[in-house]
Design a protein around this motif. Structure first.
Motif: not given
Length: 249
Positions: A100-124
């Motif tokens: 998740f990449l939370p960014l301030k852009i032109n006065g707004f918050i845009i959160i880029g997402c790539w929902c991954h497996t992570g290291d926690d299989y249950i909460f992938r």
């Protein structure tokens, strides 16, 4: 503001020309190599003004999450880096939420997402976004936009407990954020007519797993694009989503 999101399936430095087909301001690119650590990409940046501003996160320098801006400077919003002991060692480098990449852009918050497996299989996958929303709930409002590859759809709700896609959709709705695709098409969740992902590039295994969530008042137009090709070869197993927003600070 015009936003495009695309899981490029790697090697974005060889595919960025595809974006020139669109009048975009912000590009959220999943599975993108780190532009700062790739010599070939550095040459691309030197000659391509549209990729001048960017932020990138990832554990693998060859495949992470990047956000490019051709019109506005972008800054990571560090308020979203909160951690909590509630979630199985979240904050430990072996259990961090990805990506998740939370960014301030032109006065707004845009959160880029790539929902991954992570290291926690249950909460992938969608479980990663569920955690992220809980941890940062007080920072998210109707001026926040979530953009990217959620790796999730209502059809897989049965695989999860309370962190299913439907749960996350409800949490976003409670913040005044809605799926722009579903607002525009009126498709039911889980019955989308336009897929965004083709497993193993198989047209018979197609799913809608990429999204843009935001304030309905911002939406002007959204388009699910066709699979981009270069020299008759498909560039990715995902199609891009392109949307035009009316946003004023």
């Amino acid at each position: 503001m015009k936003i495009i999101t695309w899981n490029c399936n790697g090697a974005f430095r060889k595919k960025y020309d595809f974006l020139n087909n669109f009048d975009w301001d912000i590009a959220v690119i999943q599975e993108c190599e780190n532009p700062a650590e790739n010599k070939e990409f550095q040459k691309t940046l030197e000659r391509c003004d549209s990729l001048k501003y960017f932020q990138w996160i990832g554990k693998n320098k060859n495949k992470g999450l990047a956000v490019f801006s051709r019109s506005f400077s972008i800054e990571i919003d560090k308020r979203f880096s909160k951690v909590s002991s509630e979630f199985c060692n979240y904050g430990d480098s072996s259990h961090e939420l990805r990506y998740f990449l939370p960014l301030k852009i032109n006065g707004f918050i845009i959160i880029g997402c790539w929902c991954h497996t992570g290291d926690d299989y249950i909460f992938r996958y969608i479980g990663q976004l569920w955690k992220y929303l809980l941890l940062n709930s007080e920072l998210i409002d109707s001026n926040t936009i979530f953009v990217g590859d959620f790796n999730a759809n209502k059809i897989w709700d049965y695989e999860h407990a309370w962190w299913s896609f439907s749960t996350v959709n409800k949490m976003l709705n409670q913040k005044g954020l809605y799926s722009y695709y579903h607002l525009a098409t009126k498709d039911d969740f889980g019955k989308e007519k336009q897929p965004t992902f083709f497993l193993h590039r198989d047209k018979e295994k197609s799913y809608h797993i990429d999204y843009v969530y935001g304030n309905p008042d911002f939406l002007k137009e959204i388009t699910i694009l066709k699979i981009p090709k270069n020299d008759k070869q498909e560039l990715s197993d995902h199609v891009p989503i392109y949307c035009e927003l009316n946003m004023q600070n």
